[in-house]
Design a protein around this motif. Sequence first.
Motif, PDB file in Angstrom:
ATOM      1  N   ASP A 125       0.677  -1.283   0.031  1.00 40.52           N
ATOM      2  CA  ASP A 125      -0.072  -0.115  -0.024  1.00 40.52           C
ATOM      3  C   ASP A 125       1.072   1.110  -0.167  1.00 40.52           C
ATOM      4  OD1 ASP A 125      -1.961  -0.964  -0.130  1.00 40.52           O
ATOM      5  OD2 ASP A 125      -2.637  -1.682   2.091  1.00 40.52           O
ATOM      6  N   LEU A 141       2.218   4.258  -1.663  1.00 34.51           N
ATOM      7  CA  LEU A 141       2.020   4.910  -3.024  1.00 34.51           C
ATOM      8  C   LEU A 141       3.402   5.049  -3.881  1.00 34.51           C
ATOM      9  CD1 LEU A 141       0.184   7.901  -2.198  1.00 34.51           C
ATOM     10  CD2 LEU A 141      -0.535   5.256  -2.400  1.00 34.51           C
ATOM     11  N   THR A 157       8.598   5.284  -3.156  1.00 37.21           N
ATOM     12  CA  THR A 157       7.612   5.727  -2.161  1.00 37.21           C
ATOM     13  C   THR A 157       7.342   5.804  -1.427  1.00 37.21           C
ATOM     14  OG1 THR A 157       8.956   3.574  -1.363  1.00 37.21           O
ATOM     15  CG2 THR A 157       7.771   3.031  -3.448  1.00 37.21           C
ATOM     16  N   PRO A 196       0.903   6.886   2.450  1.00 36.54           N
ATOM     17  CA  PRO A 196      -0.501   7.223   2.197  1.00 36.54           C
ATOM     18  C   PRO A 196      -0.691   8.650   3.629  1.00 36.54           C
ATOM     19  CG  PRO A 196      -0.943   5.058   2.350  1.00 36.54           C
ATOM     20  CD  PRO A 196       0.435   4.659   2.701  1.00 36.54           C
ATOM     21  N   LEU A 209       0.703   1.916  -6.852  1.00 29.99           N
ATOM     22  CA  LEU A 209       0.644   1.365  -5.529  1.00 29.99           C
ATOM     23  C   LEU A 209       1.661  -0.067  -5.509  1.00 29.99           C
ATOM     24  CD1 LEU A 209      -1.338   2.068  -2.597  1.00 29.99           C
ATOM     25  CD2 LEU A 209      -2.881  -0.325  -4.404  1.00 29.99           C
TER      26      LEU A 209
END
Length: 741
Positions: free
Chosen positions: A576, A578, A680, A683, A701
């Motif tokens: 998860d 981003l 990355t 979130p 993702l």
Amino acid sequence: MLSTSEMTPETIEQEKLYLDLGLSEAEYVRVKQILQRRPNFTETGIFSVMWSEHCSYKTSKPLLKKFPSTAPHVLQGPGEGAGVVDIGDGMAVVFKIESHNHPSAVEPYQGAATGVGGIIRDVFSIGARPVALMNSLRFGNPGTGNVNHLFQEVVRGIAGYGNCVGIPTVGGEVQFDNSYEDNPLVNAMCVGLIRHEDMQKGIASGVGNTVMYAGAPTGRDGIHGATFASGDLTDDSDKDRPSVQVGDPFMEKLLIEACLEAIQSDALVGMQDMGAAGLTSSASEMASKAGTGMIMNLDLVPKREANMSAYELMLSESQERMLLVVEKGREQEIMDIFAKYGLEAAAVGEVTENTSFRLLQHGTTVADIPVDALAEEAPVYHMPSKEAAYVKAFQQMDERIPEVNDHADMLKQLLQQPTIASKEYVYDQYDSMVQTNTVVTPGSDAAVIRIKGTDKALAITTDCNSRYLHLDPETGGKTVVAEAARNIVCSGAQPLGLTDGLNYGNPTNPEVFWQMEKSVEGMSAAAKMLETPVISGNVSLYNQSNGKSIYPTPVVGMVGLASLEDITPSFFQETDDLVYVIGEAKPEFGGSELQKVVSGKYEGKAPGIDLQVEADRQQQLLRGIQAGLIQSAHDLSEGGLAIALAESVFTGKGLGVEVDLAGDATVALFSETQSRFLVTVRPEHKEDFETTVDNAVHIGLVTNNDTLLVRVNGTTKIEEDVSTLHQLWKGAIPCMLNRKA
């Protein structure tokens, strides 16, 4: 072949024996003018090694002056064994890179091993404890018997020496191309740590002080190695095997400890390792830097073999040897330190006032040369320069997007290209964990080691994309510095400075000299903009055989400083997270891996680079890392975004990635546009990250389904099992080495 006794000054001149030793007609005339007589055989040999390209930088010196080498944090720039940069709290980092190309071509194991040993001595001669080794290697394409042999033996030699001496080899880079088929490049880098007050210089100051020889006895290995490294490789270069030294890493370990202990004694005045040109270069350079002279009695030099001539003693490049200058009357203190480690230290000479380099043997003067003539006053040549015709043709080509029908299949092909494929075969042979400071191990953008007792860490990388330099030396020169800095920043560190290993073909070829000139200009511009001064380095020329030159390969070794809490991995971390790309892809494929796979050659324009954009993005990314906003960071290099995505999921954690891209699929996936990053972000940090870093586009993702899924304009272009891709990438080089072509 004449015996040494038959090589009288008259015979040397009449038979033009000086040409065989490496002196030109004009240089021999200049030697006679300096001495006001004909040189004897020993003196001719001494001039030939000291005036060789390898020792004097006689064709590259005018170019090296273009490099920025000063900054408030630079404590020692070029001119000593290695450069030194302040890292705060009374500590400094010492580093340098050096080549051992010609020796590795004819005797790959010992050539590579002694390259490692030599660069370690450069670092501890400053007074630093060596804490990490890196390397940068180039070979022909694997799969043929000769290339496989060179590759395997060079790696074995690096591992054999580094592992035994007890210094971790924490990373490096390996690239493959046919231009290196007969001329492998072996560049070794060493990093050390030092307290400011322990810094040493290689100077022979204090008239009357004693010159001491310490370490291994002198043998006949490596004689004329500097001259050998200053000429083209030929089909009969095997005859130069005696020019390759033989190393002993166990003695080197003892020598490190003895020298670092000797530095704590105020009896020590100066110290330098006996590298290229052995006893000749260390003695004459130390005297020249101090403005003194030196007299040495060669009967007192420890010898490994009987009946060695003055010529052999002065030109031998036997390994694990140091030259020290010690306060007169305190010799025994230094001898006792070396004896404690089972090493010999012998008084062999004296610092003199008259600035001559005088050698005695068997009661006779065998050489008497003005010391500055060997060092500071060596000839310097301003070579003719001419733009390479092929580069002009490349610049006139239009940008072309290679035709790719199956992007998933192309990803698989690229992952198996030897330059992109996993280098686990290489670094698995290195002990990267000895000394227990390695935080980020080989296989990442940069290696990271902690500085014990502090919250600081050093990030280290070596880089050079020679294909770009082949297409456009100036742009490629900018890119090599920028990519090294990118790797340092991705690891969470601020770049401090760089060391360079400048590898080129024959400088008497105006097109080769032009490549040197333009690439140095590009590197200098990038080093200024990115505030990474050039603090040390090495030049290796004549890397060609049968009239075919290597690609210009100015390797950059860079070191950065980080807080331990800011260390950032180059691989994806959690489901998860981003996924972002910083920077837009353009149709830039000149010199790319895709171009080579599709067309079998490199041509056209190299990817452009805007150094201001590069600097801004690096600093924004670093601020994001230091603010705790970034989970992972990876620069986009060979193979473009598709390769970076694949490498980022090769974690063994079962992670995958799902991304959506727009535009031309080939450009989006495989372009090698510069100044780009794959990062990355958690979130919860999305908003803060996007306000900190410009030009960051959210593309996808991190998943937990072991799949690499890429859609372009809504159409699936790649959907592959990560484990399948990983096996192709990991197994490519071992597979090539098993071929018996």
